[in-house]
Design a protein around this motif. Structure first.
Motif, PDB file in Angstrom:
ATOM      1  N   VAL A  39       0.853  -1.152  -0.087  1.00 18.44           N
ATOM      2  CA  VAL A  39      -0.107  -0.053  -0.048  1.00 18.44           C
ATOM      3  C   VAL A  39       1.000   1.247  -0.028  1.00 18.44           C
ATOM      4  CG1 VAL A  39      -1.884  -1.377   1.156  1.00 18.44           C
ATOM      5  CG2 VAL A  39      -0.186   0.176   2.557  1.00 18.44           C
ATOM      6  N   ASN A  40       0.261   2.331  -0.544  1.00 16.57           N
ATOM      7  CA  ASN A  40       1.089   3.468  -0.377  1.00 16.57           C
ATOM      8  C   ASN A  40       1.235   4.008   0.959  1.00 16.57           C
ATOM      9  OD1 ASN A  40       1.941   6.139  -0.464  1.00 16.57           O
ATOM     10  ND2 ASN A  40       0.085   6.838  -1.775  1.00 16.57           N
ATOM     11  N   PRO A  41       2.544   3.879   1.448  1.00 18.84           N
ATOM     12  CA  PRO A  41       2.553   4.413   2.883  1.00 18.84           C
ATOM     13  C   PRO A  41       2.053   5.618   3.483  1.00 18.84           C
ATOM     14  CG  PRO A  41       4.654   4.492   1.738  1.00 18.84           C
ATOM     15  CD  PRO A  41       3.826   3.928   0.796  1.00 18.84           C
ATOM     16  N   GLU A  42       1.805   6.451   2.559  1.00 14.77           N
ATOM     17  CA  GLU A  42       1.421   7.777   2.793  1.00 14.77           C
ATOM     18  C   GLU A  42      -0.201   7.876   3.304  1.00 14.77           C
ATOM     19  OE1 GLU A  42       1.654  10.804  -0.235  1.00 14.77           O
ATOM     20  OE2 GLU A  42       3.691  10.450  -0.566  1.00 14.77           O
ATOM     21  N   GLY A  43      -0.769   6.611   3.157  1.00 11.60           N
ATOM     22  CA  GLY A  43      -2.413   6.367   3.401  1.00 11.60           C
ATOM     23  C   GLY A  43      -2.449   5.426   4.406  1.00 11.60           C
ATOM     24  N   ILE A  44      -1.264   4.875   4.854  1.00 11.54           N
ATOM     25  CA  ILE A  44      -1.642   3.964   6.062  1.00 11.54           C
ATOM     26  C   ILE A  44      -2.295   4.487   7.415  1.00 11.54           C
ATOM     27  CG2 ILE A  44      -0.493   2.117   7.484  1.00 11.54           C
ATOM     28  CD1 ILE A  44       1.623   1.841   5.594  1.00 11.54           C
ATOM     29  N   HIS A  45      -3.302   3.820   7.834  1.00  7.20           N
ATOM     30  CA  HIS A  45      -4.157   4.272   8.858  1.00  7.20           C
ATOM     31  C   HIS A  45      -4.804   3.150   9.589  1.00  7.20           C
ATOM     32  CE1 HIS A  45      -6.306   3.155   5.039  1.00  7.20           C
ATOM     33  NE2 HIS A  45      -6.937   2.214   6.105  1.00  7.20           N
ATOM     34  N   LEU A  46      -5.027   3.638  10.957  1.00  6.69           N
ATOM     35  CA  LEU A  46      -5.674   2.681  11.875  1.00  6.69           C
ATOM     36  C   LEU A  46      -7.408   2.343  11.351  1.00  6.69           C
ATOM     37  CD1 LEU A  46      -6.125   0.371  13.780  1.00  6.69           C
ATOM     38  CD2 LEU A  46      -5.534   2.329  15.454  1.00  6.69           C
ATOM     39  N   THR A  47      -7.657   1.384  10.536  1.00  5.38           N
ATOM     40  CA  THR A  47      -9.239   1.566  10.486  1.00  5.38           C
ATOM     41  C   THR A  47     -10.182   1.303  11.561  1.00  5.38           C
ATOM     42  OG1 THR A  47      -8.766   0.686   8.076  1.00  5.38           O
ATOM     43  CG2 THR A  47     -10.886   0.427   8.683  1.00  5.38           C
ATOM     44  N   LEU A  48     -11.049   1.868  11.762  1.00  5.26           N
ATOM     45  CA  LEU A  48     -12.127   1.672  12.818  1.00  5.26           C
ATOM     46  C   LEU A  48     -13.542   0.908  12.140  1.00  5.26           C
ATOM     47  CD1 LEU A  48     -11.959   4.941  14.794  1.00  5.26           C
ATOM     48  CD2 LEU A  48     -10.796   2.766  15.578  1.00  5.26           C
ATOM     49  N   LYS A  49     -13.828   1.404  10.991  1.00  7.92           N
ATOM     50  CA  LYS A  49     -15.095   0.844  10.605  1.00  7.92           C
ATOM     51  C   LYS A  49     -15.034   1.051   8.957  1.00  7.92           C
ATOM     52  CE  LYS A  49     -19.408  -0.595  10.287  1.00  7.92           C
ATOM     53  NZ  LYS A  49     -19.610  -2.033  10.522  1.00  7.92           N
ATOM     54  N   PHE A  50     -15.280  -0.024   8.104  1.00  8.45           N
ATOM     55  CA  PHE A  50     -15.526   0.083   6.733  1.00  8.45           C
ATOM     56  C   PHE A  50     -16.728   0.291   6.635  1.00  8.45           C
ATOM     57  CE2 PHE A  50     -16.190  -1.645   2.561  1.00  8.45           C
ATOM     58  CZ  PHE A  50     -15.341  -0.910   1.650  1.00  8.45           C
ATOM     59  N   LEU A 106      -9.123   2.280  22.931  1.00  5.82           N
ATOM     60  CA  LEU A 106      -9.219   2.064  21.502  1.00  5.82           C
ATOM     61  C   LEU A 106     -10.497   1.147  21.166  1.00  5.82           C
ATOM     62  CD1 LEU A 106      -7.990   2.671  18.707  1.00  5.82           C
ATOM     63  CD2 LEU A 106      -6.433   0.499  19.185  1.00  5.82           C
ATOM     64  N   GLN A 107     -10.412   0.152  21.648  1.00  6.45           N
ATOM     65  CA  GLN A 107     -11.689  -0.868  21.590  1.00  6.45           C
ATOM     66  C   GLN A 107     -12.941  -0.129  21.821  1.00  6.45           C
ATOM     67  OE1 GLN A 107     -11.179  -4.518  21.438  1.00  6.45           O
ATOM     68  NE2 GLN A 107     -13.362  -4.574  20.912  1.00  6.45           N
ATOM     69  N   ALA A 108     -13.022   0.626  23.001  1.00  5.80           N
ATOM     70  CA  ALA A 108     -14.078   1.320  23.347  1.00  5.80           C
ATOM     71  C   ALA A 108     -14.522   2.320  22.175  1.00  5.80           C
ATOM     72  CB  ALA A 108     -13.914   2.185  24.725  1.00  5.80           C
ATOM     73  N   LEU A 109     -13.504   3.053  21.865  1.00  8.42           N
ATOM     74  CA  LEU A 109     -13.864   3.978  20.466  1.00  8.42           C
ATOM     75  C   LEU A 109     -14.443   3.159  19.449  1.00  8.42           C
ATOM     76  CD1 LEU A 109     -13.621   6.677  19.028  1.00  8.42           C
ATOM     77  CD2 LEU A 109     -11.187   6.082  18.664  1.00  8.42           C
ATOM     78  N   GLN A 110     -13.527   1.984  18.880  1.00  7.35           N
ATOM     79  CA  GLN A 110     -14.095   1.318  17.677  1.00  7.35           C
ATOM     80  C   GLN A 110     -15.543   0.741  17.869  1.00  7.35           C
ATOM     81  OE1 GLN A 110     -14.833  -2.277  17.401  1.00  7.35           O
ATOM     82  NE2 GLN A 110     -15.111  -1.886  15.333  1.00  7.35           N
ATOM     83  N   GLU A 111     -15.865   0.382  19.090  1.00  6.34           N
ATOM     84  CA  GLU A 111     -17.387  -0.013  19.482  1.00  6.34           C
ATOM     85  C   GLU A 111     -18.337   1.138  19.506  1.00  6.34           C
ATOM     86  OE1 GLU A 111     -15.872  -3.565  22.509  1.00  6.34           O
ATOM     87  OE2 GLU A 111     -17.302  -2.077  23.490  1.00  6.34           O
ATOM     88  N   ALA A 112     -18.121   2.287  19.779  1.00  4.81           N
ATOM     89  CA  ALA A 112     -18.811   3.469  19.828  1.00  4.81           C
ATOM     90  C   ALA A 112     -18.978   3.939  18.452  1.00  4.81           C
ATOM     91  CB  ALA A 112     -18.172   4.662  20.486  1.00  4.81           C
ATOM     92  N   VAL A 113     -18.040   3.616  17.574  1.00  2.58           N
ATOM     93  CA  VAL A 113     -18.158   4.122  16.111  1.00  2.58           C
ATOM     94  C   VAL A 113     -19.076   2.842  15.509  1.00  2.58           C
ATOM     95  CG1 VAL A 113     -16.701   3.995  13.967  1.00  2.58           C
ATOM     96  CG2 VAL A 113     -15.965   5.437  15.893  1.00  2.58           C
ATOM     97  N   GLU A 114     -18.568   1.778  15.707  1.00  2.00           N
ATOM     98  CA  GLU A 114     -19.410   0.559  15.218  1.00  2.00           C
ATOM     99  C   GLU A 114     -21.093   0.779  15.621  1.00  2.00           C
ATOM    100  OE1 GLU A 114     -17.824  -2.277  13.831  1.00  2.00           O
ATOM    101  OE2 GLU A 114     -19.878  -2.906  13.214  1.00  2.00           O
ATOM    102  N   SER A 115     -21.144   0.918  16.849  1.00  2.00           N
ATOM    103  CA  SER A 115     -22.604   1.190  17.272  1.00  2.00           C
ATOM    104  C   SER A 115     -23.400   2.188  16.662  1.00  2.00           C
ATOM    105  CB  SER A 115     -23.042   1.382  18.712  1.00  2.00           C
ATOM    106  OG  SER A 115     -22.325   0.448  19.228  1.00  2.00           O
ATOM    107  N   ALA A 116     -22.689   3.396  16.440  1.00  2.00           N
ATOM    108  CA  ALA A 116     -23.270   4.618  15.924  1.00  2.00           C
ATOM    109  C   ALA A 116     -23.493   4.533  14.474  1.00  2.00           C
ATOM    110  CB  ALA A 116     -22.216   5.736  15.893  1.00  2.00           C
ATOM    111  N   MET A 117     -22.607   3.567  13.631  1.00  2.00           N
ATOM    112  CA  MET A 117     -22.921   3.399  12.255  1.00  2.00           C
ATOM    113  C   MET A 117     -23.984   2.144  12.047  1.00  2.00           C
ATOM    114  SD  MET A 117     -21.077   5.483  10.761  1.00  2.00           S
ATOM    115  CE  MET A 117     -21.404   6.617  12.025  1.00  2.00           C
ATOM    116  N   VAL A 118     -23.780   1.456  13.041  1.00  2.00           N
ATOM    117  CA  VAL A 118     -25.133   0.418  12.927  1.00  2.00           C
ATOM    118  C   VAL A 118     -26.543   1.252  12.980  1.00  2.00           C
ATOM    119  CG1 VAL A 118     -26.071  -1.529  14.266  1.00  2.00           C
ATOM    120  CG2 VAL A 118     -23.684  -1.585  13.716  1.00  2.00           C
ATOM    121  N   SER A 119     -26.570   2.036  14.030  1.00  2.00           N
ATOM    122  CA  SER A 119     -27.881   2.748  14.025  1.00  2.00           C
ATOM    123  C   SER A 119     -28.123   3.253  12.851  1.00  2.00           C
ATOM    124  CB  SER A 119     -27.868   3.884  15.215  1.00  2.00           C
ATOM    125  OG  SER A 119     -27.431   3.110  16.537  1.00  2.00           O
TER     126      SER A 119
END
Ligand code: 3AM
Length: 194
Positions: A39-50, A106-119
């Protein structure tokens, strides 16, 4: 109108991205030529939700929901280091650098993002959250002998810890798939204010 391919991720500091590029180059030298799409290293990120394809009209609701998550979520510090493959070293598809955050924020943030997007109607991710930074993807055409070699190199590389990242924001990012690789454009950034 064309849908937007979207995902939500934590951006990474420049010096870490440069280190990741070095790791890519070191691995590439040891792996069968052309076997991995780096992957282009400039674009490397930590994905929380696709999120995937999203009508443009839905973006304001996504922004509002993410802003609400960010108001409550606390910044966190995670460690970046060690190498691995999904699904495993014997059948490598994705080569990654690991992310460790024992505090659970980090896990808590991912879960909060996940729940918001599931809603908002997005399907809940079936797999457990495995925070990682993707370095490259093994090409579909790679013979099993070469795939085995990739797994061996990853397994034999003692990367150790590359660094610590203080995450104080996350971003809604648009991905445009091009023959040269995905191009990422941040649409909005959200500061963690909790
Ligand atoms: O953080 P990484 O690079 O692992 O793999 C894709 C990338 O994650 C992932 O979303 C991020 C931005 O493209 N992705 C792509 N398609 C996906 C899908 N259908 C996906 N994740 C889950 N399901």
């Amino acid at each position: 109108m064309e849908p937007l391919r979207l995902f939500i991720a934590i951006p990474l500091p420049e010096p870490l991205l440069r280190q990741m590029a070095q790791v890519q180059r070191a691995l590439e030298k040891q792996m069968p030529a052309g076997s991995v799409r780096w992957v282009n290293p400039e674009g490397i990120h930590l994905t929380l939700k696709f999120l995937g394809d999203t009508p443009e009209g839905k973006v304001p609701a996504i922004r509002d929901a993410l802003a609400a998550v960010a108001r409550r979520a606390v910044p966190c510090t995670f460690t970046v280091g060690d190498l691995g493959c999904f699904p495993n070293l014997r059948r490598p598809r994705v080569v990654w650098v690991g992310v460790q955050e024992p505090g659970g924020q980090l896990q808590a943030l991912q879960e909060a993002v996940e729940s918001a997007m599931v809603s908002l109607g997005y399907p809940r991710e079936g797999r457990k959250f495995s925070p990682h930074l993707t370095l490259g993807r093994v090409r579909d055409s790679v013979p099993s002998r070469d795939a085995a070699r990739i797994g061996e190199v990853v397994g034999a590389t003692a990367l150790g810890t590359l660094g610590e990242v203080r995450a104080d924001s996350f971003a809604l990012i648009r991905s445009v798939l091009k023959p040269t690789g995905a191009e990422y454009t941040p649409l909005a950034e959200f500061r963690l204010e909790g």
